[in-house]
Design an enzyme around this catalytic site. Sequence first.
Site, PDB file in Angstrom:
ATOM      1  N   SER A   1     -20.991  13.564 -16.563  1.00  0.00           N
ATOM      2  CA  SER A   1     -21.833  12.624 -15.828  1.00  0.00           C
ATOM      3  C   SER A   1     -23.268  13.084 -15.593  1.00  0.00           C
ATOM      4  O   SER A   1     -24.129  12.263 -15.302  1.00  0.00           O
ATOM      5  CB  SER A   1     -21.194  12.293 -14.479  1.00  0.00           C
ATOM      6  OG  SER A   1     -21.022  13.467 -13.709  1.00  0.00           O
TER       7      SER A   1
ATOM      8  N   LYS B   1     -26.846   7.778 -13.680  1.00  0.00           N
ATOM      9  CA  LYS B   1     -27.340   7.022 -12.527  1.00  0.00           C
ATOM     10  C   LYS B   1     -28.426   6.000 -12.882  1.00  0.00           C
ATOM     11  O   LYS B   1     -28.620   5.021 -12.155  1.00  0.00           O
ATOM     12  CB  LYS B   1     -27.877   7.986 -11.471  1.00  0.00           C
ATOM     13  CG  LYS B   1     -26.817   8.732 -10.681  1.00  0.00           C
ATOM     14  CD  LYS B   1     -26.141   7.824  -9.677  1.00  0.00           C
ATOM     15  CE  LYS B   1     -25.254   8.596  -8.715  1.00  0.00           C
ATOM     16  NZ  LYS B   1     -24.670   7.724  -7.683  1.00  0.00           N
TER      17      LYS B   1
END
Length: 506
Positions: A308, A54
Amino acid sequence: MTQLQDEYIKRILSARVYDVSTQTRLHEAPQLSRRLNNQVLLKREDEQPVFSFKCRGAFNRIFKLLEQTPASGVIAASAGNHAQGVALAAQKLGIDAVIVMPQTTPGIKVDAVRALGAEAILHGDDFDTALSFALKLGEERGFPFIHPFDDPNTIAGQGTVAVELCRQHPESLDAVFVPIGGGGLAAGISVYMKYLRPEVRIIGVEPVDAASMHDSLAADERITLPQVGLFADGVAVKQVGEHCFEVCREFLDEVILVTVDEMAAAIKDIFNETRTLTEPAGALAVAGMKRYVKERNVSGQTLIAINSGANINFDRIRHVAERVELGDSREALLAVTIPEKPGSFLAFCKALGKRGITEFNYRYADAGTAHVFAGVELPGGSEERESLMQTLRQSDYDVLDMSRNDTAKLHLRHMIGGHADIASEKLFRFVFPERPGALLHFLTAMGERWNITLFHYRNHGAAYGRVLVGLALPEGDEESLKQFIDELGYKAEDESDNEAYSLFLR
């Protein structure tokens, strides 16, 4: 090249991410490769400074914003990885950051945001409430809002993952598996890969109970899910982004759906390869890869999964561990009715053979029968499950496979006890926000209308707790109960017809 693709390729190639991000490793996974009979590689975005991809999109979005419009600060709403990405970006750029987080956000994530110099404000019980407050507060302070995924520059920042993949693995590549929440990562990776490596399949992965991109692509328009599962909270998104959907509709090949048990098993797979604990959303891609290989009978290919994120709360590890073997079909949860007579218990154990027992609960039912709740190891996977079921039935046992019964796995396995003769009893599974006062709110709203006959709660280290409640419901009160549940605002499911409940508690 379409105009849309041309626009995004330019954005991706000019994205500014390495002020706060690193080029993460492409990690060989020899154990998974052997088991799946394919070459498996893991893109280690869990190794970013904030343990998630992110920070790429957040920095690029804010950097590009400040180039156009100077601002003294930014505001965001997030309960997880986006919050840390925005906080890190703002710290690096020397501006203020305000992050509105639901009150249910675990303290470890709140502390992480504050440690990066951002102001963390706790408001509301869910993301939607926090989002509304953040938008209002941003207007008051004059801070632009940084969306977690639905912005072209955010998508471009996430797309730099694909740039690294192409540089790190120029050899033959068959498929890349990408987790999907709002869709920013999948959009960025798919649009770039289809530009440079169009022969590679780009496959999104979502939980079966948070399939917002899957359902939107099937409908050819963005849909809004009425509710989403919370195990993989990092991708628990009711509606994918508008920009994200536009890109994925054109460049994403397909979306695969996986279960909680499959995600839990994937967390263990990644741990065995890397000795790192990923969060459930971070293991989505591996779970999807395993399902893809099994369903398509794929072998001899090169497959990449995007790990992720690794922002998992320590308290959740217990719940994950409980579901791991079920996810790989290496454990069966069985409810078996045996005769209530001397020697029957021994006979049943002999019928199981030398298989390992992971759990065993026994309760006298009546003068003629008894019910056994057993967890049984299955080294041979799903084929051995069928063989065991057949063996038990041939031995005249009444067997119920509860391996996919969530109520049994979450609650009833911890409650095996006596039966209650309450003809009017109804069983409901609720999702409570994990905060002080949630139970009091439930009881206050219910008042003295119905008697509670059963109650079970377990903390799973998530923002929401799962609660099983039995109520004595007089005939004719069904509409009143429905109204109560609607007004309460907690997710609820009627489990009164659950087979495990009938066997062990009713």
